[in-house]
Design an enzyme around this catalytic site. Structure first.
Site, mmCIF file in Angstrom:
data_model
loop_
_atom_site.group_PDB
_atom_site.id
_atom_site.type_symbol
_atom_site.label_atom_id
_atom_site.label_comp_id
_atom_site.label_asym_id
_atom_site.label_seq_id
_atom_site.Cartn_x
_atom_site.Cartn_y
_atom_site.Cartn_z
ATOM 1 N N HIS A 228 71.196 -18.310 -14.908
ATOM 2 C CA HIS A 228 71.114 -17.554 -13.660
ATOM 3 C C HIS A 228 72.201 -16.484 -13.665
ATOM 4 C CE1 HIS A 228 67.907 -19.419 -11.389
ATOM 5 N NE2 HIS A 228 68.367 -20.617 -11.698
ATOM 6 N N ASP A 229 72.172 -15.655 -12.651
ATOM 7 C CA ASP A 229 73.095 -14.529 -12.547
ATOM 8 C C ASP A 229 74.526 -14.930 -12.894
ATOM 9 O OD1 ASP A 229 75.120 -12.832 -10.942
ATOM 10 O OD2 ASP A 229 73.310 -11.610 -10.762
ATOM 11 N N ASP B 237 71.468 -9.932 -11.978
ATOM 12 C CA ASP B 237 70.044 -9.905 -11.640
ATOM 13 C C ASP B 237 69.546 -8.482 -11.397
ATOM 14 O OD1 ASP B 237 69.803 -12.604 -11.849
ATOM 15 O OD2 ASP B 237 69.679 -13.013 -9.712
#
EC number: 5.1.99.4
Length: 361
Positions: free
Chosen positions: A101-102, A131
């Site tokens: 994830h980010d 993102d």
């Protein structure tokens, strides 16, 4: 969304059985619900790509190849196709097939190590940096560059856009300024990371905040004037060892007035002091209203107006609601040359879904 805002016809290829778009960024797009895991569904997409300008795929490395939809296959059908691959870690390397994830991408880029208060853990800047900055925006840039190059060569190409390298590239300034000592102090104690008393935020009497960015000496002088402080009674502006003491003094002064009162003092000056606005306050701030910086859709939901502004061909964002999954399945397939009979068969075989299917057939 950026491409759609600026005039591209964007088709979302959605999974069957989905309800809506969790990203809430489907503005201006059309939705085709298609089962890519079955060969007839993959064949539909391959046929569409034969006449498309760009394919943007967001899967982990190797997924599209398993579907027989890799760039070699699709560009054999359409040499002009720009095949944009947006992933977390890129199309190669030991992390290319793992989840993330980010926060993970920002961490691996090196940037996360620089973000956070002194003596505290690093903390992520929401999920904006990897993102949407290093990921989506950099991928958009790659697409536009490839489209421009195609006007000369007539050929498409593959874009390996990933959030680690995109974030690292955005941080080039950090790398280029290391030698000059700009980041020599521990995290949170440097000029631009909250360490300097003239480049940080302060709490006001009403529990709100003001942002201060008075780096240059002439701006710093105006900051002191607004705060009612005399430079002769303070240490030198760039005396790093005195920054904590000066910061406490500034914090004490800011805490004596409300945000609105500080705005009255600093608005229109070059002190580089501005209010920290909530999203709702940003929407109604006079400067943003004068520029029309925010737009509303047909459901009266506000969002930022596309940027930058172009004088001759400005963005025209859709005011319609985001599409439901499969809302445009039939019309998209018709646009791409599928016959009524083919669409009937695809629906009968449950390769496609459409919430308008009965009305259109």
């Amino acid at each position: 969304m950026i491409l759609a805002d600026f005039g591209a016809e964007v088709v979302l290829v959605d999974r069957l059985g989905s309800v809506n778009h969790p990203s809430h960024l489907a503005r201006g797009k059309r939705s085709l619900a298609l089962d890519l895991k079955r060969s007839p569904g993959a064949a539909v997409l391959r046929r569409m790509c034969a006449r498309a300008d760009v394919l943007l795929e967001p899967f982990r490395c190797g997924v599209m190849e398993k579907l027989q939809l890799g760039p070699e296959t699709l560009q054999q059908d359409n040499p002009k196709l720009i095949y944009a691959r947006l992933s977390g870690f890129g199309q190669s390397g030991i992390f290319s097939k793992v989840a993330g994830h980010d926060i993970n991408y920002v961490a691996l880029s090196g940037v996360l190590s620089k973000i956070g208060r002194s003596g505290e853990n690093p903390y992520p800047p929401l999920n904006l940096l990897a993102d949407f900055g290093g990921g989506g925006l950099m991928c958009t840039l790659g697409i536009l560059l490839a489209l421009f190059e195609r006007t000369r060569s007539g050929l498409g190409q593959v874009i390996d856009a990933n959030m680690v390298e995109g974030t690292a590239y955005l941080s080039t300034f950090l790398w280029k300024t290391q030698a000059m000592g700009l980041w020599a102090q521990p995290r949170g104690q440097n000029l631009l990371d909250g360490g300097a008393p003239f480049y940080t935020t302060y709490k006001t009497a009403d529990g709100e905040f003001m942002a201060v960015g008075a780096i240059e000496p002439q701006f710093y002088t105006l900051l002191l004037k607004g705060l009612g402080l005399e430079s002769e009674e303070l240490p030198s502006q760039m005396s790093i060892e005195d920054w904590p003491e000066v910061k406490k003094k500034f914090a004490d002064v800011f805490a004596r007035k409300t945000k609105a009162e500080w705005c009255q003092i600093f608005d229109g000056t070059d002190a580089c002091v501005t209010p920290v606005l909530t999203l709702e306050e940003a929407l109604h701030h006079q400067h943003n209203r004068e520029r029309g910086s925010f737009i509303t859709d047909e459901e009266q939901h506000a969002s930022p107006r596309p940027a930058p502004q172009l004088s001759r061909t400005p963005a025209v964002p859709s005011a319609k609601r985001d599409p439901s999954v499969g809302e445009h399945t039939v019309e998209v397939l018709k646009d791409y040359g599928f016959s009524q009979e083919e669409i009937h068969q695809l629906h009968s075989d449950r390769i496609i879904e459409s919430n308008k299917l009965k009305a259109n057939l």
